[in-house]
Write a protein that holds these residues in place. Structure first.
Motif, PDB file in Angstrom:
ATOM      1  N   GLU A  54      35.080  27.587  37.263  1.00 56.85           N
ATOM      2  CA  GLU A  54      33.840  28.351  37.427  1.00 56.85           C
ATOM      3  C   GLU A  54      33.002  28.353  36.152  1.00 56.85           C
ATOM      4  O   GLU A  54      33.528  28.337  35.034  1.00 56.85           O
ATOM      5  CB  GLU A  54      34.163  29.789  37.833  1.00 56.85           C
ATOM      6  CG  GLU A  54      34.772  29.914  39.216  1.00 56.85           C
ATOM      7  CD  GLU A  54      35.030  31.352  39.613  1.00 56.85           C
ATOM      8  OE1 GLU A  54      35.415  31.580  40.769  1.00 56.85           O
ATOM      9  OE2 GLU A  54      34.855  32.254  38.768  1.00 56.85           O
ATOM     10  N   HIS A  56      30.296  30.617  34.082  1.00 56.27           N
ATOM     11  CA  HIS A  56      29.807  31.988  33.983  1.00 56.27           C
ATOM     12  C   HIS A  56      28.818  32.192  32.843  1.00 56.27           C
ATOM     13  O   HIS A  56      27.940  33.049  32.948  1.00 56.27           O
ATOM     14  CB  HIS A  56      30.985  32.957  33.804  1.00 56.27           C
ATOM     15  CG  HIS A  56      31.824  33.109  35.021  1.00 56.27           C
ATOM     16  ND1 HIS A  56      31.608  34.090  35.968  1.00 56.27           N
ATOM     17  CD2 HIS A  56      32.889  32.391  35.465  1.00 56.27           C
ATOM     18  CE1 HIS A  56      32.498  33.974  36.935  1.00 56.27           C
ATOM     19  NE2 HIS A  56      33.285  32.951  36.654  1.00 56.27           N
ATOM     20  N   ARG A  76      33.483  41.040  26.455  1.00 55.91           N
ATOM     21  CA  ARG A  76      34.850  41.525  26.662  1.00 55.91           C
ATOM     22  C   ARG A  76      35.806  40.343  26.612  1.00 55.91           C
ATOM     23  O   ARG A  76      35.582  39.326  27.243  1.00 55.91           O
ATOM     24  CB  ARG A  76      34.971  42.217  28.028  1.00 55.91           C
ATOM     25  CG  ARG A  76      36.345  42.783  28.337  1.00 55.91           C
ATOM     26  CD  ARG A  76      36.335  43.495  29.684  1.00 55.91           C
ATOM     27  NE  ARG A  76      36.082  42.548  30.778  1.00 55.91           N
ATOM     28  CZ  ARG A  76      37.051  41.924  31.462  1.00 55.91           C
ATOM     29  NH1 ARG A  76      38.318  42.127  31.144  1.00 55.91           N
ATOM     30  NH2 ARG A  76      36.744  41.100  32.452  1.00 55.91           N
ATOM     31  N   TRP A  78      39.577  39.119  27.430  1.00 56.61           N
ATOM     32  CA  TRP A  78      40.691  39.523  28.284  1.00 56.61           C
ATOM     33  C   TRP A  78      41.736  38.415  28.308  1.00 56.61           C
ATOM     34  O   TRP A  78      41.494  37.294  27.863  1.00 56.61           O
ATOM     35  CB  TRP A  78      40.213  39.812  29.714  1.00 56.61           C
ATOM     36  CG  TRP A  78      39.235  38.796  30.255  1.00 56.61           C
ATOM     37  CD1 TRP A  78      37.881  38.832  30.160  1.00 56.61           C
ATOM     38  CD2 TRP A  78      39.549  37.580  30.948  1.00 56.61           C
ATOM     39  NE1 TRP A  78      37.317  37.718  30.755  1.00 56.61           N
ATOM     40  CE2 TRP A  78      38.324  36.937  31.251  1.00 56.61           C
ATOM     41  CE3 TRP A  78      40.736  36.980  31.349  1.00 56.61           C
ATOM     42  CZ2 TRP A  78      38.260  35.723  31.933  1.00 56.61           C
ATOM     43  CZ3 TRP A  78      40.679  35.782  32.032  1.00 56.61           C
ATOM     44  CH2 TRP A  78      39.446  35.164  32.319  1.00 56.61           C
ATOM     45  N   GLY A  92      40.559  34.805  27.831  1.00 57.16           N
ATOM     46  CA  GLY A  92      39.281  34.596  28.502  1.00 57.16           C
ATOM     47  C   GLY A  92      38.132  35.216  27.735  1.00 57.16           C
ATOM     48  O   GLY A  92      38.229  36.366  27.298  1.00 57.16           O
ATOM     49  N   TRP A  94      34.626  34.375  28.885  1.00 51.35           N
ATOM     50  CA  TRP A  94      33.693  34.582  29.990  1.00 51.35           C
ATOM     51  C   TRP A  94      34.425  34.238  31.288  1.00 51.35           C
ATOM     52  O   TRP A  94      35.336  33.397  31.303  1.00 51.35           O
ATOM     53  CB  TRP A  94      32.473  33.662  29.872  1.00 51.35           C
ATOM     54  CG  TRP A  94      31.567  34.002  28.733  1.00 51.35           C
ATOM     55  CD1 TRP A  94      30.629  35.000  28.689  1.00 51.35           C
ATOM     56  CD2 TRP A  94      31.481  33.339  27.465  1.00 51.35           C
ATOM     57  NE1 TRP A  94      29.991  34.997  27.477  1.00 51.35           N
ATOM     58  CE2 TRP A  94      30.496  33.987  26.702  1.00 51.35           C
ATOM     59  CE3 TRP A  94      32.156  32.257  26.902  1.00 51.35           C
ATOM     60  CZ2 TRP A  94      30.152  33.602  25.417  1.00 51.35           C
ATOM     61  CZ3 TRP A  94      31.823  31.857  25.611  1.00 51.35           C
ATOM     62  CH2 TRP A  94      30.840  32.522  24.888  1.00 51.35           C
ATOM     63  N   GLY A  95      34.001  34.868  32.346  1.00 49.78           N
ATOM     64  CA  GLY A  95      34.598  34.573  33.645  1.00 49.78           C
ATOM     65  C   GLY A  95      35.467  35.707  34.148  1.00 49.78           C
ATOM     66  O   GLY A  95      35.255  36.887  33.820  1.00 49.78           O
ATOM     67  N   ARG A  96      36.473  35.347  34.912  1.00 47.05           N
ATOM     68  CA  ARG A  96      37.355  36.354  35.506  1.00 47.05           C
ATOM     69  C   ARG A  96      38.778  35.812  35.555  1.00 47.05           C
ATOM     70  O   ARG A  96      38.996  34.598  35.656  1.00 47.05           O
ATOM     71  CB  ARG A  96      36.866  36.716  36.909  1.00 47.05           C
ATOM     72  CG  ARG A  96      36.640  35.507  37.814  1.00 47.05           C
ATOM     73  CD  ARG A  96      36.095  35.910  39.161  1.00 47.05           C
ATOM     74  NE  ARG A  96      35.892  34.747  40.027  1.00 47.05           N
ATOM     75  CZ  ARG A  96      36.039  34.792  41.347  1.00 47.05           C
ATOM     76  NH1 ARG A  96      36.380  35.925  41.957  1.00 47.05           N
ATOM     77  NH2 ARG A  96      35.820  33.705  42.068  1.00 47.05           N
ATOM     78  N   PRO A  97      39.760  36.701  35.503  1.00 46.97           N
ATOM     79  CA  PRO A  97      41.169  36.277  35.499  1.00 46.97           C
ATOM     80  C   PRO A  97      41.641  35.879  36.895  1.00 46.97           C
ATOM     81  O   PRO A  97      42.338  36.634  37.577  1.00 46.97           O
ATOM     82  CB  PRO A  97      41.901  37.512  34.972  1.00 46.97           C
ATOM     83  CG  PRO A  97      41.043  38.662  35.386  1.00 46.97           C
ATOM     84  CD  PRO A  97      39.626  38.159  35.320  1.00 46.97           C
ATOM     85  N   LEU A  98      41.287  34.672  37.289  1.00 47.07           N
ATOM     86  CA  LEU A  98      41.594  34.221  38.641  1.00 47.07           C
ATOM     87  C   LEU A  98      42.036  32.767  38.636  1.00 47.07           C
ATOM     88  O   LEU A  98      41.385  31.908  38.046  1.00 47.07           O
ATOM     89  CB  LEU A  98      40.348  34.362  39.531  1.00 47.07           C
ATOM     90  CG  LEU A  98      40.419  33.674  40.904  1.00 47.07           C
ATOM     91  CD1 LEU A  98      41.341  34.469  41.837  1.00 47.07           C
ATOM     92  CD2 LEU A  98      39.038  33.511  41.511  1.00 47.07           C
ATOM     93  N   GLY A 109      38.819  30.973  37.615  1.00 48.24           N
ATOM     94  CA  GLY A 109      37.683  31.822  37.263  1.00 48.24           C
ATOM     95  C   GLY A 109      37.367  31.854  35.782  1.00 48.24           C
ATOM     96  O   GLY A 109      36.355  32.436  35.370  1.00 48.24           O
ATOM     97  N   LEU A 110      38.190  31.239  34.967  1.00 46.50           N
ATOM     98  CA  LEU A 110      37.984  31.212  33.521  1.00 46.50           C
ATOM     99  C   LEU A 110      36.980  30.129  33.153  1.00 46.50           C
ATOM    100  O   LEU A 110      37.138  28.965  33.531  1.00 46.50           O
ATOM    101  CB  LEU A 110      39.325  30.948  32.828  1.00 46.50           C
ATOM    102  CG  LEU A 110      39.323  30.699  31.326  1.00 46.50           C
ATOM    103  CD1 LEU A 110      38.933  31.963  30.592  1.00 46.50           C
ATOM    104  CD2 LEU A 110      40.702  30.227  30.870  1.00 46.50           C
TER     105      LEU A 110
END
Length: 442
Positions: A54, A56, A76, A78, A92, A94-98, A109-110
């Motif tokens: 992804e 972001h 943030r 993470w 991470g 940007w993005g999301r832990p997926l 998602g990273l």
């Protein structure tokens, strides 16, 4: 051949990040295309399976806008447990832990490409204006320090993460051909401690009158003051030890006393001339060590470099800035304009770690001209002064940190670039630190 389709916009930046992550670190055969229909990085494998990474960061930056601004810094940091390796996690920005399975393959998602670009180009050092007394970007201002991942080469970790994802999809990722290695470097600020008998007397007087340390004075008298030779002249011994192990030293010299007041030696001095000759004859490297002001002064940089090149018996194409003074991306551009092969300034003076988030040599990118330069960076990971003066480690603590860094570099088959000054050896303060260095090779 992997077909990589990326979203439109900031094509030069994305192509650069892909070249380092996929091309250099993973050595993947790929073809990069940009599509207005793409909303993520789509890696299509020969068998048809797809790894979707992804995007972001870039989608939130307006076309043509300067992304190296404070408002675009990661908000943030993470971590998420690695789905491919038990006990490991992934950082991470940007993005999301997926990471999830899809009908086509895997979706992540990273935003690994934006994070890779962020760490390698050091654009946060333009976005954050904080500087120390020497005009240097301080370690504690960096995201890596504040978020606690300065000790991790996260770009190498991203490469491993992507390789594991591709392997899960059945793709045969090439086995790394490189092996980890230690890069020995010495910035020759003081090639000799004594240039005359008067200098010897000054050393003794400093022990007795300035520091009032009788123990230090006795040490100097016993080990050096009454003997021939100079305590800082350990170049031949270091070269012999390196040659025994099949290694090469990189000795970085300043532009000479006539070019900068910071150099306590003249390149025309017989001792320096003979030293340069021995280094060249023995197959070690003569590098460049520009003065502090030269990091943002192209005229001084070229003048000092020309002075060294006139007396060096081998091409001068590598080196490191004095005091680790550096300005992103101007200093890199100066090195590239001078047709230098690589720089090794990018480490923090006050602490060890991975300033660029990587323990491998990499090509550099000018964020202002939006061009990849014909210059590479060998990021500095550890330095004697960082351990002893800034961090105030004991020799035992420094040895442990150095061994930990070496294990991390070995894990990623990278380069442990270490700076140890010749003046940090046969000196009363440094006498107990020799084992720190020697222990690295046992």
């Amino acid at each position: 051949m992997i077909q990589l389709v990326a979203p439109m916009g900031f094509e030069a930046e994305k192509a650069y990040a892909c070249a380092v992550l996929f091309g250099e670190l993973l050595q993947l055969p790929y073809r990069l295309d940009f599509s207005p229909a793409a909303t993520a990085y789509r890696l299509v494998l020969p068998g048809g399976r797809v790894l979707l990474l992804e995007e972001h960061f870039w989608k939130n930056v307006a076309p043509g806008e300067a992304y190296y601004q404070e408002k675009y810094l990661p908000q943030r940091v993470w971590t998420m447990p690695s789905p491919f390796e038990r006990g490991q996690d992934v950082v991470g920005l940007w993005g999301r832990p997926l990471v999830e399975e899809t009908a086509e393959g895997l979706r992540c998602g990273l935003d690994v490409l934006a994070a890779t670009f962020f760490m390698l180009t050091r654009w946060e050092e333009v976005a954050i204006t904080q500087r120390d007394a020497y005009g240097r970007f301080p370690a504690h201002a960096s995201l890596a320090w504040r978020a606690g991942f300065l000790h991790r080469p996260i770009v190498n970790e991203y490469a491993r993460f992507v390789a594991q994802a591709l392997t899960r999809l059945g793709f045969n990722v090439p086995r790394p051909t490189a092996s980890a290695r230690i890069v020995l470097s010495c910035d020759v600020d003081h090639p000799r401690l004594w240039w005359s008998v008067v200098d010897r007397c000054r050393t003794l007087a400093g022990s007795l009158l300035q520091r009032r340390n009788l123990r230090e004075a006795r040490w100097w008298m016993r080990h050096h003051l009454l003997k021939k030779g100079d305590p800082f002249d350990i170049f031949d011994a270091w070269m012999s030890a390196a040659e025994h192990q099949g290694r090469v030293w990189h000795f970085n010299f300043m532009g000479g006393r006539s070019e900068t007041k910071e150099a306590p030696y003249s390149l025309q001095h017989p001792f320096i001339a003979q030293l340069l000759q021995r280094i060249a004859q023995r197959g070690h490297v003569i590098g460049f060590h520009p003065s502090r002001r030269a990091y943002i002064d192209p005229v001084a940089f070229e003048r000092e470099l020309s002075a060294l090149r006139r007396v060096a018996l081998t091409p001068v194409q590598t080196g490191r800035q004095h005091y680790l003074c550096f300005s992103v991306p101007h200093t890199w551009q100066q090195w590239a304009d001078a047709h230098m092969r690589w720089d090794s300034t990018l480490g923090y003076p006050e602490t060890e770690g991975f300033r660029c988030g990587i323990c491998s040599e990499f090509p550099v990118f000018n964020i202002l001209t939006r061009q990849r330069l014909a210059l590479r960076e060998k990021p500095l990971i550890a330095m004697d002064v960082s351990f002893a003066r800034y961090q105030k480690y004991t020799p035992a603590q420094a040895a442990e940190r150095l061994q930990t860094l070496w294990k991390t570099v070995q894990e990623h088959r990278g380069e442990l670039v270490v700076l140890w000054h010749n003046s940090s050896w046969n000196d009363f303060f440094w006498k107990d630190w020799q084992e720190v260095w020697l222990g690295l090779f046992r």
